[in-house]
Structure formats: structure tokens, C-alpha cells
Design a protein around this motif. Structure first.
Motif, PDB file in Angstrom:
ATOM      1  N   PHE A  97       0.845  -1.189   0.000  1.00  9.44           N
ATOM      2  CA  PHE A  97       0.000   0.000   0.000  1.00  9.44           C
ATOM      3  C   PHE A  97       0.889   1.251   0.000  1.00  9.44           C
ATOM      4  CE2 PHE A  97      -2.191   3.497   1.953  1.00  9.44           C
ATOM      5  CZ  PHE A  97      -3.416   3.477   1.315  1.00  9.44           C
ATOM      6  N   GLY A  98       0.550   2.205  -0.846  1.00 10.10           N
ATOM      7  CA  GLY A  98       1.290   3.460  -0.938  1.00 10.10           C
ATOM      8  C   GLY A  98       2.407   3.458  -1.963  1.00 10.10           C
ATOM      9  N   ALA A  99       2.745   2.283  -2.481  1.00 12.90           N
ATOM     10  CA  ALA A  99       3.844   2.189  -3.455  1.00 12.90           C
ATOM     11  C   ALA A  99       3.467   2.880  -4.767  1.00 12.90           C
ATOM     12  CB  ALA A  99       4.180   0.729  -3.736  1.00 12.90           C
ATOM     13  N   THR A 100       4.466   3.508  -5.360  1.00 11.83           N
ATOM     14  CA  THR A 100       4.347   3.991  -6.733  1.00 11.83           C
ATOM     15  C   THR A 100       5.125   2.986  -7.568  1.00 11.83           C
ATOM     16  OG1 THR A 100       4.193   6.289  -6.026  1.00 11.83           O
ATOM     17  CG2 THR A 100       4.823   5.895  -8.322  1.00 11.83           C
ATOM     18  N   VAL A 101       4.445   2.394  -8.536  1.00  8.26           N
ATOM     19  CA  VAL A 101       5.005   1.283  -9.294  1.00  8.26           C
ATOM     20  C   VAL A 101       5.068   1.642 -10.777  1.00  8.26           C
ATOM     21  CG1 VAL A 101       4.761  -1.179  -9.794  1.00  8.26           C
ATOM     22  CG2 VAL A 101       3.856  -0.273  -7.658  1.00  8.26           C
ATOM     23  N   GLN A 112       3.694   2.246 -17.675  1.00  4.04           N
ATOM     24  CA  GLN A 112       2.737   3.051 -16.921  1.00  4.04           C
ATOM     25  C   GLN A 112       3.225   3.139 -15.493  1.00  4.04           C
ATOM     26  OE1 GLN A 112      -1.132   1.098 -17.766  1.00  4.04           O
ATOM     27  NE2 GLN A 112      -1.711   3.128 -18.503  1.00  4.04           N
ATOM     28  N   ARG A 113       2.730   4.155 -14.810  1.00  5.88           N
ATOM     29  CA  ARG A 113       3.136   4.380 -13.426  1.00  5.88           C
ATOM     30  C   ARG A 113       1.863   4.598 -12.604  1.00  5.88           C
ATOM     31  NH1 ARG A 113       8.071   5.928 -11.322  1.00  5.88           N
ATOM     32  NH2 ARG A 113       7.996   7.285  -9.508  1.00  5.88           N
ATOM     33  N   PHE A 114       1.716   3.835 -11.512  1.00  2.96           N
ATOM     34  CA  PHE A 114       0.562   3.952 -10.641  1.00  2.96           C
ATOM     35  C   PHE A 114       1.008   4.016  -9.193  1.00  2.96           C
ATOM     36  CE2 PHE A 114      -1.168   1.383 -14.206  1.00  2.96           C
ATOM     37  CZ  PHE A 114      -2.176   2.241 -14.615  1.00  2.96           C
ATOM     38  N   GLN A 115       0.225   4.715  -8.387  1.00  5.26           N
ATOM     39  CA  GLN A 115       0.412   4.648  -6.943  1.00  5.26           C
ATOM     40  C   GLN A 115      -0.809   3.935  -6.371  1.00  5.26           C
ATOM     41  OE1 GLN A 115       0.462   8.286  -4.594  1.00  5.26           O
ATOM     42  NE2 GLN A 115       1.448   7.229  -2.890  1.00  5.26           N
ATOM     43  N   ILE A 116      -0.580   3.034  -5.433  1.00  8.08           N
ATOM     44  CA  ILE A 116      -1.656   2.289  -4.788  1.00  8.08           C
ATOM     45  C   ILE A 116      -2.066   3.062  -3.543  1.00  8.08           C
ATOM     46  CG2 ILE A 116      -2.305   0.114  -3.699  1.00  8.08           C
ATOM     47  CD1 ILE A 116      -0.153  -1.219  -5.530  1.00  8.08           C
ATOM     48  N   LYS A 126      -4.903  10.671 -12.331  1.00  7.15           N
ATOM     49  CA  LYS A 126      -3.688  11.111 -11.626  1.00  7.15           C
ATOM     50  C   LYS A 126      -2.745   9.945 -11.365  1.00  7.15           C
ATOM     51  CE  LYS A 126      -6.007  14.949  -9.385  1.00  7.15           C
ATOM     52  NZ  LYS A 126      -6.506  15.504  -8.126  1.00  7.15           N
ATOM     53  N   GLY A 127      -3.051   8.788 -11.956  1.00 11.62           N
ATOM     54  CA  GLY A 127      -2.192   7.619 -11.779  1.00 11.62           C
ATOM     55  C   GLY A 127      -2.313   7.002 -10.393  1.00 11.62           C
ATOM     56  N   LYS A 128      -3.475   7.154  -9.766  1.00 16.48           N
ATOM     57  CA  LYS A 128      -3.685   6.601  -8.420  1.00 16.48           C
ATOM     58  C   LYS A 128      -4.807   5.566  -8.483  1.00 16.48           C
ATOM     59  CE  LYS A 128      -2.032  10.662  -6.008  1.00 16.48           C
ATOM     60  NZ  LYS A 128      -1.979  11.205  -4.679  1.00 16.48           N
ATOM     61  N   ILE A 129      -4.483   4.333  -8.059  1.00 16.46           N
ATOM     62  CA  ILE A 129      -5.491   3.271  -8.069  1.00 16.46           C
ATOM     63  C   ILE A 129      -5.743   2.790  -6.640  1.00 16.46           C
ATOM     64  CG2 ILE A 129      -5.034   2.522 -10.440  1.00 16.46           C
ATOM     65  CD1 ILE A 129      -3.380   0.191  -9.295  1.00 16.46           C
ATOM     66  N   ALA A 130      -6.992   2.420  -6.386  1.00 19.67           N
ATOM     67  CA  ALA A 130      -7.372   1.963  -5.049  1.00 19.67           C
ATOM     68  C   ALA A 130      -6.745   0.610  -4.756  1.00 19.67           C
ATOM     69  CB  ALA A 130      -8.894   1.860  -4.950  1.00 19.67           C
ATOM     70  N   PHE A 131      -6.397   0.406  -3.499  1.00 25.30           N
ATOM     71  CA  PHE A 131      -5.765  -0.849  -3.091  1.00 25.30           C
ATOM     72  C   PHE A 131      -6.681  -2.056  -3.286  1.00 25.30           C
ATOM     73  CE2 PHE A 131      -8.011   0.507   0.671  1.00 25.30           C
ATOM     74  CZ  PHE A 131      -8.406  -0.653   1.312  1.00 25.30           C
ATOM     75  N   ILE A 132      -7.976  -1.826  -3.463  1.00 24.99           N
ATOM     76  CA  ILE A 132      -8.910  -2.934  -3.685  1.00 24.99           C
ATOM     77  C   ILE A 132      -9.109  -3.229  -5.172  1.00 24.99           C
ATOM     78  CG2 ILE A 132     -10.122  -2.605  -1.501  1.00 24.99           C
ATOM     79  CD1 ILE A 132     -12.359  -1.201  -3.143  1.00 24.99           C
ATOM     80  N   ALA A 133      -8.524  -2.419  -6.051  1.00 23.99           N
ATOM     81  CA  ALA A 133      -8.655  -2.628  -7.502  1.00 23.99           C
ATOM     82  C   ALA A 133      -7.938  -3.921  -7.896  1.00 23.99           C
ATOM     83  CB  ALA A 133      -8.055  -1.440  -8.252  1.00 23.99           C
ATOM     84  N   PRO A 134      -8.472  -4.626  -8.889  1.00 25.14           N
ATOM     85  CA  PRO A 134      -7.840  -5.885  -9.314  1.00 25.14           C
ATOM     86  C   PRO A 134      -6.352  -5.744  -9.660  1.00 25.14           C
ATOM     87  CG  PRO A 134     -10.009  -5.684 -10.298  1.00 25.14           C
ATOM     88  CD  PRO A 134      -9.721  -4.375  -9.605  1.00 25.14           C
ATOM     89  N   LEU A 135      -5.964  -4.682 -10.352  1.00 25.16           N
ATOM     90  CA  LEU A 135      -4.554  -4.498 -10.699  1.00 25.16           C
ATOM     91  C   LEU A 135      -3.712  -4.330  -9.433  1.00 25.16           C
ATOM     92  CD1 LEU A 135      -2.223  -4.182 -12.658  1.00 25.16           C
ATOM     93  CD2 LEU A 135      -2.845  -1.766 -12.911  1.00 25.16           C
ATOM     94  N   ALA A 136      -4.183  -3.533  -8.488  1.00 19.94           N
ATOM     95  CA  ALA A 136      -3.432  -3.326  -7.241  1.00 19.94           C
ATOM     96  C   ALA A 136      -3.272  -4.643  -6.495  1.00 19.94           C
ATOM     97  CB  ALA A 136      -4.137  -2.294  -6.368  1.00 19.94           C
ATOM     98  N   ARG A 137      -4.340  -5.422  -6.396  1.00 19.93           N
ATOM     99  CA  ARG A 137      -4.261  -6.704  -5.687  1.00 19.93           C
ATOM    100  C   ARG A 137      -3.285  -7.653  -6.379  1.00 19.93           C
ATOM    101  NH1 ARG A 137     -10.262  -6.739  -5.477  1.00 19.93           N
ATOM    102  NH2 ARG A 137     -10.047  -8.495  -6.876  1.00 19.93           N
ATOM    103  N   THR A 138      -3.196  -7.558  -7.706  1.00 17.06           N
ATOM    104  CA  THR A 138      -2.265  -8.395  -8.469  1.00 17.06           C
ATOM    105  C   THR A 138      -0.817  -7.986  -8.212  1.00 17.06           C
ATOM    106  OG1 THR A 138      -3.937  -8.714 -10.185  1.00 17.06           O
ATOM    107  CG2 THR A 138      -1.674  -9.140 -10.822  1.00 17.06           C
TER     108      THR A 138
END
Length: 167
Positions: A97-101, A112-116, A126-138
Motif C-alpha cells: 500500500f502506498g507504493a508507486t510502481v 505506466q506508473r501507478f500509486q496504490i 492522476k495515476g492513483k489506483i485503489a488498493f482494492i482494484a484488481p490491478l493493485a491486488r495483483t
């Protein structure tokens, strides 16, 4: 007195307030410090609006106040249940959680660059995805160089983790 005996024009209109971002029942409401600051700022704005409600029509004034109070109730619940995750405490070598990947999408070779982040802070523009999103969980618990596979209805999307940071 029963509401059946009240004149129609005297009945209070119940405000319709859209729900906040979905957080599944029983899921901890994780937030970054930035996310918590945004929630607190939103509360200040609503409190300011509450103090500024003016209308010549008393019924319209009550409706406006009820609407703001309903929004505040939802917001206060989110603030009360928030659990701030200090980014400096997260393991630097692993996605949490909180990582920018930074990711390479294998099918297109694009990066691509996302922050969880928390559900209220999430904003894909803004490149921010929720920690419950499928990509974040993956992505959670993956390390640089590892692949994450997101299973979609008709395909699998493969991502390679290029970089992890906590900013």
C-alpha cells in the motif's frame, strides 16, 4: 403525529447524497497521509458551506443544510475509520500500500506508473489506483523484475515491475 396527517408542503425532503467510493464491508479503510489530509480538507470545505447556507425560503435552507449534513456524516465515517499507513514503514523492495510502481505492459511494451492508495484518494487520471482494484491486488507483494498477471474476462494482461518507490 403520523406523517400521514402532515400537509404535503410541510414534509421534509430527504436529501439524496451519492455514496462515497466503494469500500467492501469489513475492509480496513487504509489511507496515505495525503489521502487523510484531503479528507480533512473536504470536511473543512463542507463545514464552511454549512455556515454559509442562506435562503429566503426556510424550506430550501433546511434542505440545503440536510444535504450538507448527510455528506458530512458519510465523510466523518470515512475519517473515523481511516488507518494511515506511513509510507516510510513500507518494505522498499516490495509492492505494498502506498507504493508507486512503474510497469511495462507486455502486450504493448508501453510503461505506466501507478500509486496504490485508499479508495477515496484513487483517481486514475492522476495515476492513483485503489488498493482494492484488481490491478493493485495483483501487484501487491511483487518485486522489481517480477511479472504480475491480471486475469480479465477474455485475456490475461502481463505486467513487469520495473521500479518501486514510496514518495
Amino acid at each position: 403525529m403520523s406523517r400521514g396527517f402532515v400537509k404535503e408542503e410541510d414534509q421534509e425532503e430527504i436529501p439524496i447524497v451519492p455514496p462515497r467510493a466503494h469500500l467492501p464491508e469489513g475492509t480496513t479503510n487504509y489511507v496515505t497521509q495525503v489521502g487523510m489530509n484531503a479528507l480533512l480538507e473536504e470536511k473543512e470545505v463542507l463545514m464552511g458551506e454549512l455556515g454559509m447556507v442562506e435562503s429566503e425560503n426556510e424550506n430550501e435552507r433546511r434542505i440545503a443544510i440536510n444535504h450538507i449534513n448527510a455528506k458530512l456524516k458519510l465523510l466523518n465515517n470515512r475519517i473515523a475509520t481511516a488507518k494511515i499507513i506511513p509510507l516510510e514503514d513500507q518494505p522498499k523492495e516490495e509492492v505494498r500500500f502506498g507504493a508507486t510502481v512503474s510497469l511495462k505492459i507486455k502486450a504493448t511494451n508501453k510503461t505506466q506508473r501507478f500509486q496504490i492508495v485508499g479508495v477515496d484518494e484513487a483517481d486514475i487520471t492522476k495515476g492513483k489506483i485503489a488498493f482494492i482494484a484488481p490491478l493493485a491486488r495483483t501487484l501487491i507483494q511483487k518485486k522489481v523484475g517480477e511479472k504480475a498477471i491480471l486475469k480479465l474476462a477474455k485475456e490475461e494482461r502481463v505486467f513487469e515491475i520495473l521500479e518501486i518507490s514510496y514518495v
